[in-house]
Design a protein around this motif. Structure first.
Motif, PDB file in Angstrom:
ATOM      1  N   LEU A  47       0.903  -1.263  -0.003  1.00  0.00           N
ATOM      2  CA  LEU A  47      -0.213   0.160  -0.055  1.00  0.00           C
ATOM      3  C   LEU A  47       0.880   1.231  -0.039  1.00  0.00           C
ATOM      4  CD1 LEU A  47      -2.792  -1.184   2.487  1.00  0.00           C
ATOM      5  CD2 LEU A  47      -3.101  -0.643   0.163  1.00  0.00           C
ATOM      6  N   GLY A  48       1.942   1.140   0.802  1.00  0.00           N
ATOM      7  CA  GLY A  48       2.916   2.472   0.697  1.00  0.00           C
ATOM      8  C   GLY A  48       3.274   2.636  -0.716  1.00  0.00           C
ATOM      9  N   CYS A  49       3.844   1.523  -1.336  1.00  0.00           N
ATOM     10  CA  CYS A  49       4.209   1.655  -2.877  1.00  0.00           C
ATOM     11  C   CYS A  49       3.207   2.415  -3.794  1.00  0.00           C
ATOM     12  CB  CYS A  49       5.049   0.533  -3.515  1.00  0.00           C
ATOM     13  SG  CYS A  49       6.430  -0.106  -2.411  1.00  0.00           S
ATOM     14  N   TYR A  50       1.957   1.919  -3.430  1.00  0.00           N
ATOM     15  CA  TYR A  50       0.801   2.194  -4.328  1.00  0.00           C
ATOM     16  C   TYR A  50       0.599   3.874  -3.887  1.00  0.00           C
ATOM     17  CZ  TYR A  50      -3.643   1.839  -6.728  1.00  0.00           C
ATOM     18  OH  TYR A  50      -4.633   1.762  -7.471  1.00  0.00           O
ATOM     19  N   ALA A  51       0.773   4.062  -2.816  1.00  0.00           N
ATOM     20  CA  ALA A  51       0.455   5.593  -2.550  1.00  0.00           C
ATOM     21  C   ALA A  51       1.728   6.577  -3.019  1.00  0.00           C
ATOM     22  CB  ALA A  51       0.415   5.643  -0.933  1.00  0.00           C
ATOM     23  N   ALA A  52       2.901   5.811  -3.087  1.00  0.00           N
ATOM     24  CA  ALA A  52       3.956   6.551  -3.398  1.00  0.00           C
ATOM     25  C   ALA A  52       3.793   6.904  -5.016  1.00  0.00           C
ATOM     26  CB  ALA A  52       5.328   5.884  -3.129  1.00  0.00           C
ATOM     27  N   ALA A  53       3.369   5.797  -5.759  1.00  0.00           N
ATOM     28  CA  ALA A  53       3.120   6.187  -7.062  1.00  0.00           C
ATOM     29  C   ALA A  53       2.290   7.339  -7.312  1.00  0.00           C
ATOM     30  CB  ALA A  53       2.549   4.790  -7.693  1.00  0.00           C
ATOM     31  N   PHE A  54       1.293   7.288  -6.603  1.00  0.00           N
ATOM     32  CA  PHE A  54       0.339   8.551  -6.734  1.00  0.00           C
ATOM     33  C   PHE A  54       1.070   9.855  -6.216  1.00  0.00           C
ATOM     34  CE2 PHE A  54      -2.503   5.077  -7.322  1.00  0.00           C
ATOM     35  CZ  PHE A  54      -3.454   5.503  -8.333  1.00  0.00           C
ATOM     36  N   GLY A  55       1.916   9.868  -5.392  1.00  0.00           N
ATOM     37  CA  GLY A  55       2.814  10.948  -5.144  1.00  0.00           C
ATOM     38  C   GLY A  55       3.579  11.375  -5.978  1.00  0.00           C
ATOM     39  N   LEU A  56       4.254  10.405  -6.831  1.00  0.00           N
ATOM     40  CA  LEU A  56       5.139  10.940  -8.194  1.00  0.00           C
ATOM     41  C   LEU A  56       4.144  11.402  -9.093  1.00  0.00           C
ATOM     42  CD1 LEU A  56       7.748   7.766  -8.340  1.00  0.00           C
ATOM     43  CD2 LEU A  56       8.076  10.075  -7.571  1.00  0.00           C
ATOM     44  N   ARG A  57       3.217  10.861  -9.368  1.00  0.00           N
ATOM     45  CA  ARG A  57       2.095  11.337 -10.423  1.00  0.00           C
ATOM     46  C   ARG A  57       1.742  12.929 -10.021  1.00  0.00           C
ATOM     47  NH1 ARG A  57      -0.458   5.552 -10.268  1.00  0.00           N
ATOM     48  NH2 ARG A  57       0.835   4.501 -12.119  1.00  0.00           N
ATOM     49  N   THR A  58       1.764  12.886  -8.717  1.00  0.00           N
ATOM     50  CA  THR A  58       1.083  14.289  -7.973  1.00  0.00           C
ATOM     51  C   THR A  58       2.046  15.351  -8.731  1.00  0.00           C
ATOM     52  OG1 THR A  58      -0.244  13.413  -6.364  1.00  0.00           O
ATOM     53  CG2 THR A  58       0.662  15.877  -6.140  1.00  0.00           C
ATOM     54  N   VAL A  59       3.495  15.191  -8.201  1.00  0.00           N
ATOM     55  CA  VAL A  59       4.493  15.848  -8.676  1.00  0.00           C
ATOM     56  C   VAL A  59       4.672  16.216 -10.113  1.00  0.00           C
ATOM     57  CG1 VAL A  59       7.141  16.282  -8.637  1.00  0.00           C
ATOM     58  CG2 VAL A  59       6.013  15.402  -6.609  1.00  0.00           C
ATOM     59  N   ALA A  60       4.397  15.080 -10.989  1.00  0.00           N
ATOM     60  CA  ALA A  60       4.644  14.942 -12.358  1.00  0.00           C
ATOM     61  C   ALA A  60       3.563  16.156 -13.056  1.00  0.00           C
ATOM     62  CB  ALA A  60       4.410  13.834 -13.124  1.00  0.00           C
ATOM     63  N   TRP A  61       2.236  16.049 -12.522  1.00  0.00           N
ATOM     64  CA  TRP A  61       1.216  17.121 -12.946  1.00  0.00           C
ATOM     65  C   TRP A  61       1.546  18.643 -12.334  1.00  0.00           C
ATOM     66  CZ3 TRP A  61      -4.746  16.001 -12.032  1.00  0.00           C
ATOM     67  CH2 TRP A  61      -5.380  16.850 -13.023  1.00  0.00           C
TER      68      TRP A  61
END
Length: 573
Positions: A47-61
């Protein structure tokens, strides 16, 4: 037909459930779930890796659209994820854009262009990773021409998005559109950006992190995968879900993931159990975190349901002249039996100031206007009947035209005691409050019907929550006082009633609030226009409109003639 659709839908659901129960390997699924519960650390890591994936997408946007704050970028991605898990046809993708547009001042064109570009880059990245990590498995699951067509389509979409971003960037719309969200509305000072190496690296790493979910669950289930294989399985499921018609892609996700796992040598029973568990974990994350993203950060996707915690400072007071009167106004509709007595009982002077009484006759069909005038009030007539909200709006305008020291409103039906007028006016005259409500529930109630008491208390509890005022004890009181500034600034956004929206309006503008205890007795003449069902249908949308200006179509009040110039000698009761 509607009932038939429900019956057919229920029948299909029952058949599907029976089929799943018969084909699912219950023992294999149970083994996976038991193993997952026995390894909470592994589940937490996934779950932590899944949340971190969306963190990276947040930064990209945020890097592509600099005016977009990290909070609203994160919220948009998770509202979209939630939508994709509860809506069919991947409609959650639309919510990615609408979340930003509803919650920030950004313009549609750059938001859509950046979202399309990044989503295309997302899918290209995951297919590229899968092609590099497990080309044999991909070839076994889909013909080469299908994969080539999918990749070509994504490249085309990405190129169009890049071209759109570039055109907006050259036109200078990026800077104009990039006003920072929030109350400050300061310009971000940066134009749109095309996705650079940092953004592309973030997109690729996000998919590697997302693949950790199936990687960990397969490991826990006793069928470990290589990281490349986990990425390939994730790519297959995402590719299939791009055309999924069911909410969350249920069914298509499990079929694709099971086929991929079987192609890698996992037995069919455990493969399906791993696929279903992985999808379930992602769905729980989407429901929980996506639910939070609907409300956080504010304003929520569904709008505000409460006043902001931080309100404007108290407006500077309007200092009345020394001879300014106390103005009492009474909206009245068919109150011929009570209005004269109420007007006659209003005191002639309060705190040494003369009292001017105005009755707003809201389209009465009886002798209300004549009896009010005979009792000494100045009568303002509205034709035809326009509603209590419109009458209070007109009464406030008439009162402000008198250049008052304080304005007091009370119902004309005899339920409230005119002798309490001085108590209502006192906090305003002392300068300690701008808006005062006379509370029946902290005062004396001679008689109130049980159903009305319950209704008043429930509605007051709702208003107290929406206004964030623990000291608000009577949200529907018909006895209120206003400073000159509050009376002039008050806005009532519907004709039907005024009670909740007026309080939210004045508190939202920073005016100081107070309550005083008053006396109350249930009316002995006339009938109340309040019917609970109609009241809720009219008032709740108006409360939402009050809390969310600009989010709903503008409302136009009934045309009300401007108040007449104040006469040299106003009639005092």
């Amino acid at each position: 037909m509607k009932r038939l659709r429900h019956v057919v839908g229920l029948g299909i659901t029952v058949v599907a459930v029976i089929y799943l129960v018969r084909v699912i390997d219950g023992a294999a699924l149970g083994d996976v779930l038991v193993a997952l519960l026995a390894d909470p650390g592994g589940l937490a890591l996934a779950l932590g890796c899944y949340a971190a994936a969306f963190g990276l997408r947040t930064v990209a946007w945020c890097r592509v659209l600099p005016g977009l704050g990290a909070g609203h970028s994160w919220a948009g991605l998770h509202v979209s994820l939630l939508g994709n898990h509860v809506l069919p046809l991947r409609l959650g993708e639309v919510l990615r854009v609408t979340s930003v547009l509803r919650r920030t001042p950004l313009r549609a064109a750059p938001v859509i262009a950046s979202a399309v570009t990044l989503r295309a880059a997302d899918l290209i990245a995951v297919l590229g990773l899968a092609a590099l990590a497990a080309p044999t498995m991909l070839a076994a699951l889909a013909p080469a021409w299908v994969l080539a067509a999918a990749a070509g389509g994504l490249v085309l979409v990405g190129a169009l998005g890049m071209a759109w971003l570039g055109r907006l960037r050259r036109a200078g719309m990026g800077a104009a559109a990039s006003a920072m969200s929030g109350a400050s509305a300061k310009p971000a000072g940066a134009a749109l950006r095309l996705p650079g190496p940092a953004v592309l690296i973030a997109v690729v790493l996000a998919w590697v992190l997302e693949a950790a979910v199936v990687f960990e669950i397969a490991r826990i289930a006793g069928h470990p995968l290589g990281l490349g294989e986990a990425v390939a399985i994730t790519a297959v499921t995402i590719a299939v879900q791009a055309v999924a018609v069911t909410p969350g892609g249920f069914g298509s996700y499990e079929a694709a993931a099971t086929a991929a796992l079987v192609a890698l040598g996992v037995p069919a029973g455990p493969a399906f159990a791993i696929a279903l568990t992985t999808h379930g974990v992602k769905t729980v994350y989407a429901l929980v975190v996506g639910g939070v993203a609907l409300a956080v950060p504010g304003p929520g996707y569904l709008g505000r349901f409460r006043l902001p915690r931080r309100l404007p400072p108290r407006p500077a007071p309007m200092l009345p002249p020394d001879d300014a009167p106390v103005v009492a106004f009474l909206p009245a509709h068919d109150e011929e039996e009570a209005v004269a007595e109420v007007v006659a009982r209003i005191p002639e002077r309060v705190a040494g100031r003369r009292v001017v009484t105005i009755v707003v006759d809201d389209g009465s069909t009886d002798a209300t206007a004549e009896r009010a005038a005979a009792a000494g009030a100045r009568v303002v007539s509205l034709r035809p009947n326009q509603g209590l909200g419109a009458a209070v709006r007109r009464g406030l305008a008439e009162a402000v035209a008198e250049r008052p020291a304080v304005v007091v409103y009370l119902d004309a039906d005899g339920e409230y005691f005119p002798e309490d007028l001085a108590a209502l006016a006192a906090p305003v005259l002392a300068g300690t409050a701008d808006y005062v409500i006379g509370s029946r529930f902290t005062g004396e109630i001679e008689r109130m019907l049980a159903r009305r008491r319950l209704g008043n208390q429930v509605l007051t509890a709702g208003l107290r929550w929406a206004a964030r005022r623990r000291d608000l004890t009577d949200g529907q009181s018909g006895y209120r006082a206003f400073s000159p500034g509050a009376a002039a600034a008050a806005e009532i956004v519907h004709d039907y009633n005024y009670a909740q929206v007026l309080t939210l309006d004045l508190l939202g503008k920073g005016f100081r609030y107070a309550e005083v205890p008053i006396r109350y007795r249930f009316r002995t003449t006339g009938t109340s226009f309040i019917k609970l069902g109609r009241y809720l249908r009219k008032v709740l949308p108006a409360v939402y409109r009050e809390l969310n200006p600009g989010r709903v179509p503008a409302w136009t009040p009934s045309p009300v003639p401007a108040p007449a110039e104040a006469p040299a000698q106003s009639a005092a009761s």
